[in-house]
Design an enzyme around this catalytic site. Structure first.
Site, PDB file in Angstrom:
ATOM      1  N   THR A  13       0.798  -1.199  -0.039  1.00 27.54           N
ATOM      2  CA  THR A  13       0.008  -0.025  -0.132  1.00 27.54           C
ATOM      3  C   THR A  13       0.742   1.151  -0.040  1.00 27.54           C
ATOM      4  OG1 THR A  13      -1.711  -1.205   1.285  1.00 27.54           O
ATOM      5  CG2 THR A  13      -1.731   1.105   1.371  1.00 27.54           C
ATOM      6  N   VAL A  14       1.646   1.323   1.021  1.00 28.39           N
ATOM      7  CA  VAL A  14       2.413   2.672   1.319  1.00 28.39           C
ATOM      8  C   VAL A  14       3.613   2.728   0.033  1.00 28.39           C
ATOM      9  CG1 VAL A  14       4.153   3.825   2.513  1.00 28.39           C
ATOM     10  CG2 VAL A  14       2.198   2.546   3.544  1.00 28.39           C
ATOM     11  N   GLU A 129       7.050  11.337   8.499  1.00 32.98           N
ATOM     12  CA  GLU A 129       6.057  11.965   8.403  1.00 32.98           C
ATOM     13  C   GLU A 129       4.723  10.848   8.241  1.00 32.98           C
ATOM     14  OE1 GLU A 129       4.939  15.697   8.896  1.00 32.98           O
ATOM     15  OE2 GLU A 129       3.726  14.090   9.688  1.00 32.98           O
ATOM     16  N   VAL A 132       2.917   8.121  11.287  1.00 35.61           N
ATOM     17  CA  VAL A 132       1.904   8.378  12.283  1.00 35.61           C
ATOM     18  C   VAL A 132       0.546   9.226  11.269  1.00 35.61           C
ATOM     19  CG1 VAL A 132       0.952   9.486  14.393  1.00 35.61           C
ATOM     20  CG2 VAL A 132       3.202   8.492  14.265  1.00 35.61           C
ATOM     21  N   ILE A 136      -1.471  13.083   7.513  1.00 40.12           N
ATOM     22  CA  ILE A 136      -1.659  14.082   8.369  1.00 40.12           C
ATOM     23  C   ILE A 136      -0.236  14.887   8.676  1.00 40.12           C
ATOM     24  CG2 ILE A 136      -2.754  15.336  10.552  1.00 40.12           C
ATOM     25  CD1 ILE A 136      -4.760  13.224  10.548  1.00 40.12           C
ATOM     26  N   GLY A 187     -12.399  -5.247   4.280  1.00 46.47           N
ATOM     27  CA  GLY A 187     -10.962  -5.175   4.343  1.00 46.47           C
ATOM     28  C   GLY A 187     -10.331  -4.210   5.254  1.00 46.47           C
ATOM     29  N   GLU A 190      -8.293  -6.871  10.081  1.00 47.77           N
ATOM     30  CA  GLU A 190      -7.661  -8.117   9.853  1.00 47.77           C
ATOM     31  C   GLU A 190      -8.465  -9.299  10.192  1.00 47.77           C
ATOM     32  OE1 GLU A 190      -4.538  -8.078   8.567  1.00 47.77           O
ATOM     33  OE2 GLU A 190      -4.077  -6.048   8.475  1.00 47.77           O
ATOM     34  N   LYS A 205       1.628   4.413  17.832  1.00 50.47           N
ATOM     35  CA  LYS A 205       1.733   5.814  17.143  1.00 50.47           C
ATOM     36  C   LYS A 205       1.769   6.853  18.169  1.00 50.47           C
ATOM     37  CE  LYS A 205      -0.739   4.376  13.017  1.00 50.47           C
ATOM     38  NZ  LYS A 205      -2.379   3.931  12.741  1.00 50.47           N
ATOM     39  N   GLY A 302      -3.826   4.542   3.954  1.00 51.49           N
ATOM     40  CA  GLY A 302      -4.264   4.279   2.520  1.00 51.49           C
ATOM     41  C   GLY A 302      -3.108   5.023   1.715  1.00 51.49           C
TER      42      GLY A 302
END
Lengths: 429, 429
Positions: A13-14, A129, A132, A136, A187, A190, A205, A302
């Site tokens: 994802t990231v 950044e 967490v 944002i 989804g 988990e 976090k 996301g």
């Protein structure tokens, strides 16, 4: 101009989100970074597998050593997540003279001191950044925007899964198990949801935010956690009736010379913006002695939101390559955590009792003996000779509430202690 | 270590707030800036006057020339406000080789290009976190945190005075004039409140945010403004009934290749955090194509909140003295502003009509002729043979609404067009 070359570790994802942004916004990013940025390598487990996000031939690699040995790769983006091999790769990249951008809250929360010491020793930088609250820019706010403040309190809605579940329970009156199942089928949760619903993710976090805000290392394993599985539709309905929403809050507060931390479902007044952070959104309120109360709100997870944070870090490392390590403000000292699990607070206490005369009086008297003063109490009868007793207390110690709960359990007319939740202490300004 | 010496121009709210923070947090600030910071001079009109915030002998001066000529003063903080002499001093300080921190939205919005060109030519830097939204680090968010995004929409509650008035009207059912008088008696509004209530102040701040977010100069004088004086307690009550709060929104949106700007009272859905920004608080939502919707919330004015922003800028200039001018991202090009005063929007239309059969039908037919489709319409009779007609439209052009309003004025049964307000188009995610 020769581009700055980077590598991305992981293409989930990231990693794929950051890659897409770097590609699709290449021109604007080159302008903002004052230099083009090129992704030279992406580390994956299986370079032959077809991917949803296509890459030019030769970019995907299965060899971290190849990335490590490549002197042209100046920045490594750690988007693997988890403890190992992510941690080892991060340390190796720093030692090899590369700057690191990471979105890995777990590695950073558990091993932040080691990572920062390694960066310092190597004269390299670490930017995080994306670790967490997704997109944002809360890390920047703490590191740069609020440097004129002593931070007094940080409160976060930091976990999208639990916020989705609580929002579904609030908006549609669902019970926890049903909302969890829906989150799993969509989804958002988990199969084993415990990292989210038991508050581990939020605690990692929070540890990172508290380490920055209070300038000392916070061990996430020492943060008291209470998950959301005890929250019922009835709690949410009763809280609503009295003007509150129930949110899983990760909180850190400096008081009396030590730091109080907790992750716990809490009641937030409906009129405060924090109460209106719903679904997959995250928010962090920060109270500083100069600035008062701030809140930052946005998508907490996301590919593109977290990618946005990761790419902003890459741009900054490229634009300002020569910043000294003085910007590394993660301190060596470990914070003194308070022994108590939380600061004094007002509490919401929901009991199921037998509907007998004198019950309310006996409970009120017992609470008084424990030093707990009642703000309001409400009784609702059902048809089975039972009553739901809802008590809002004035501010009292958590230990007093726990002692009182112990006594309540011995009272013959108390059928069950349904839930005890703190009220959020954030100022309403 | 020899401290970095600075001067503050003006010792009113912002100047004294920054001074207090620099003094009271001197030790922490020296650590964060990697160097102590000393206020060598403060420019005032009358150095002999007794001040609420005391200063050591010799710090107050009436001579800007003395500050300008002092080679040890590296940073000048412009906290005078207004157009002149603030602008002249800012330009002179830059030309004399000093970095400038400013909280002056007016000078920046009207003369931003000239200020930035002067800084560039002099190789100096200009920092202005305090110029918009007090202590909220929104300038940093746009300049650094969101560099991976194309910004699509910025919406701000940027003026504390009007937000106080609208909040008082909402919470206590007050009429505008009464709420304004209360704000004036509390010192939140000026004797001549037009800069606030007519939206000039919000337009200056919006111009600065839009210039950063959309990377081009925006002339604040070209932003269409509608103030809050037309908003009545009845508008607020009706909006509430249908799930909205009325806020003075300063909005910028990129669409169809040009920029749409406006300052206007608007309806915001009550469930969105933006609707819950009350009293003296400010908030800015930013929508980026990667990050989605962000919101930053906090105190929009006051000595310490704005001082917090100003001091964070000072710390950054001290900590990173050698940043190149590539960080100056205020672009030379002037933005193309759209000719239309606003993007297509849904509208709230409140009319006072004679209570006669067929009125609703005739109005609905006429709106249809102007291409306006009705979402809901509600009619409330009073005892004097009149009806309040409340219409929510589907999305339509502002020009259509204005043309329809012109026709409405000619209809004999329309007693008055009480108000027409857009609904905020921010995504709810």
């Amino acid at each position: 101009m020769k581009p700055v070359e980077i590598a991305i570790l992981g293409f989930g994802t990231v990693g794929s989100g950051a890659y897409r942004i770097l590609n699709e916004h290449a021109k604007a990013i080159a302008r903002r970074a004052a230099c083009p940025i090129a992704v030279k390598r992406i580390l994956v487990r299986d370079a032959s597998r077809e991917r949803a996000v296509p890459t030019p031939p030769g970019v995907l690699t299965e060899s971290f050593e190849e990335i490590l040995a490549d002197p042209d790769i100046r920045i490594v983006v750690e988007a693997l997540g988890g403890e190992e091999p992510a941690l080892g790769y991060t340390l190796a990249a720093l030692e090899a003279g590369k700057d690191v951008v990471t979105a890995n809250k777990l590695a950073l929360a558990l091993h932040g001191r080691r990572i920062f010491e390694t960066a310092r020793a190597a004269g390299r930088r670490i930017a995080f950044e994306g670790a967490v609250a997704g997109g944002i820019p809360v890390i920047r706010a703490l590191r740069e925007g609020l440097t004129a403040n002593n931070i007094e309190r940080i409160t976060g809605i930091l976990n999208g899964t639990t916020n989705f579940i609580l929002s579904a329970m609030t908006d549609r009156g669902m019970e926890y198990q049903d909302a969890l199942r829906e989150a799993q089928s969509l989804g958002y949760a988990e199969a084993d949801p415990s990292a989210d619903v038991e508050g581990f993710d939020a605690a990692y976090k929070l540890a990172i935010l508290a380490s920055l805000g209070f300038e000392g290392y916070v061990d996430p394993r020492r943060i008291p956690r209470k998950g959301i599985s005890t929250v019922t539709a009835q709690d949410i309905a009763l809280a609503d009736k009295f003007g509150y929403r129930i949110k899983l809050l990760a909180g850190a507060e400096r008081a009396d010379g030590s730091l109080h931390l907790s992750v716990t479902p809490s009641l937030v007044p409906k009129g405060h913006p924090l109460a209106n952070v719903n679904g997959a959104y995250n928010a962090v309120t920060i109270e500083g002695d100069s600035v008062g109360q701030l809140m930052l709100y946005g998508k907490g997870a996301g590919d593109l939101p977290t990618g946005s944070a990761v790419v902003s870090d890459i741009i900054e490392l490229v634009r300002f390559p020569d910043l000294s390590e003085s910007e590394i403000i993660w301190q060596d000292r470990e914070m003194e955590l308070s022994d108590s699990t939380a600061r004094p607070s007002e509490y919401y206490v929901r009991l199921l009792v037998k509907d007998l005369p004198g019950v309310l009086g006996q409970i009120a008297t017992m609470l008084g003996v424990h030093g707990i003063s009642i703000a309001t109490v409400t009784q609702e009868l059902d048809n089975a000779g039972r009553a739901t007793l809802l008590i809002f207390t004035h501010e009292c110690e958590r230990s007093s509430v726990e002692a009182a709960a112990g006594t309540l359990r011995t009272m013959p007319f108390v059928l069950s202690i349904a839930n005890i939740l703190p009220l959020w202490a954030g100022t309403r300004g």
